[in-house]
Design a protein around this motif. Structure first.
Motif, PDB file in Angstrom:
ATOM      1  N   ILE A 179       0.489  -0.685  -5.216  1.00 15.22           N
ATOM      2  CA  ILE A 179       1.208  -0.018  -4.125  1.00 15.22           C
ATOM      3  C   ILE A 179       1.842   1.275  -4.630  1.00 15.22           C
ATOM      4  O   ILE A 179       2.398   1.331  -5.721  1.00 15.22           O
ATOM      5  CB  ILE A 179       2.295  -0.947  -3.555  1.00 15.22           C
ATOM      6  N   THR A 182      -1.382   1.652   0.178  1.00 15.05           N
ATOM      7  CA  THR A 182      -2.188   0.848  -0.736  1.00 15.05           C
ATOM      8  C   THR A 182      -3.629   0.857  -0.254  1.00 15.05           C
ATOM      9  O   THR A 182      -3.911   1.235   0.894  1.00 15.05           O
ATOM     10  CB  THR A 182      -1.661  -0.596  -0.812  1.00 15.05           C
ATOM     11  N   HIS A 205      -4.617  -5.389  -0.287  1.00 12.26           N
ATOM     12  CA  HIS A 205      -3.649  -6.021   0.608  1.00 12.26           C
ATOM     13  C   HIS A 205      -4.206  -6.075   2.020  1.00 12.26           C
ATOM     14  O   HIS A 205      -4.989  -5.220   2.434  1.00 12.26           O
ATOM     15  CB  HIS A 205      -2.327  -5.249   0.616  1.00 12.26           C
ATOM     16  N   ILE A 250       0.828  -4.305   5.135  1.00 14.60           N
ATOM     17  CA  ILE A 250       1.903  -3.611   4.419  1.00 14.60           C
ATOM     18  C   ILE A 250       2.821  -2.923   5.417  1.00 14.60           C
ATOM     19  O   ILE A 250       2.367  -2.349   6.420  1.00 14.60           O
ATOM     20  CB  ILE A 250       1.342  -2.602   3.389  1.00 14.60           C
ATOM     21  N   ALA A 265       3.821  -4.109   9.468  1.00  9.25           N
ATOM     22  CA  ALA A 265       2.746  -4.663   8.648  1.00  9.25           C
ATOM     23  C   ALA A 265       1.665  -5.319   9.488  1.00  9.25           C
ATOM     24  O   ALA A 265       0.473  -5.170   9.210  1.00  9.25           O
ATOM     25  CB  ALA A 265       3.325  -5.664   7.637  1.00  9.25           C
ATOM     26  N   SER A 281       4.428  -6.735   1.688  1.00  7.61           N
ATOM     27  CA  SER A 281       3.038  -6.504   1.272  1.00  7.61           C
ATOM     28  C   SER A 281       2.404  -7.875   1.098  1.00  7.61           C
ATOM     29  O   SER A 281       2.925  -8.728   0.399  1.00  7.61           O
ATOM     30  CB  SER A 281       2.975  -5.711  -0.022  1.00  7.61           C
TER      31      SER A 281
END
Length: 243
Positions: free
Chosen positions: A31, A121, A126, A129, A182, A242
């Motif tokens: 990240i 990221t 991931h 986020i 996210a 995350s």
């Protein structure tokens, strides 16, 4: 964690609203987090050209505060993406008025008063986020908002041995904002604050757990948990999810 001071690449004879001495990048695993301070009092439209960032038509008539927030956030996104090897990209606004991240990247932008943050990221690392920053709520604001933010009093009661009521409500608000940012891409619509609640807190590691209270999809079911990292300072709180 690696702290990198960004070079001052803004023309001295054409300064922008961004305090370039404040700009920094942190590498945290896969990240990248970029941050800066800015001042809307120093903003003018020419700064979009200076930083080579397009001014969206939807912001043509916006006030200087909104434009400077947008400029600072997109500037941070640009330097964070460059740090990941995605140079020369800009982030437009999608149909939901959210940042439209390039394929292969996930990101989130937040700002509060004169501070802006961006986290980016690669999507291979991931699935979700989100980042948020908030200045501490006043006592009156915390009292007026508490019933809209918490599902149950236990959410802030577990925090009261460590922080004040006002700080607890701000932290919960920020954590849920990070969660919604996210997971927004998965639903493309906003959800209310009662979709999740704080169920665990660890002040040693500065982490809390948000647990879904509603079924949003097959993958986003009741009981699904997200770990939220938080950082507290004298004036504000920063939260990051995350997953």
């Amino acid at each position: 964690m690696l702290n990198i001071k960004c070079p001052n690449n803004i023309l001295i004879d054409n300064p922008t609203c961004i305090d370039t001495d404040s700009v920094s990048i942190q590498d945290v695993g896969h990240i990248v987090i970029a941050s800066c301070t800015f001042s809307s009092n120093r903003f003018n439209n020419d700064q979009f050209n200076t930083l080579e960032i397009p001014l969206p038509c939807s912001l043509d008539n916006a006030v200087a505060k909104r434009k400077s927030e947008f400029l600072a956030g997109r500037y941070l996104a640009k330097i964070a993406m460059k740090h990941l090897g995605a140079e020369g990209l800009n982030i437009p606004i999608d149909e939901h008025k959210a940042p439209a991240w390039p394929s292969g990247l996930l990101g989130s932008i937040s700002h509060s008063k004169n501070t802006a943050l961006c986290v980016i990221t690669k999507s291979q690392n991931h699935n979700f986020i989100g980042i948020d920053i908030e200045h501490w709520l006043s006592t009156s604001d915390a009292n007026s908002l508490v019933n809209n933010i918490v599902v149950d009093q236990s959410e802030y009661q577990i925090m009261l041995p460590h922080i004040s009521f006002e700080q607890a409500i701000t932290l919960i608000f920020s954590a849920k904002e990070s969660l919604y940012k996210a997971i927004f891409k998965a639903f493309s619509h906003y959800v209310d604050f009662d979709v999740a609640m704080v169920t665990e807190l660890d002040f040693t590691t500065k982490q809390l757990t948000l647990t879904l209270c509603q079924n949003l999809s097959e993958a986003m079911h009741i009981g699904r948990q997200f770990i939220c990292q938080f950082k507290l300072s004298e004036q504000l709180v920063t939260t990051l999810i995350s997953d």
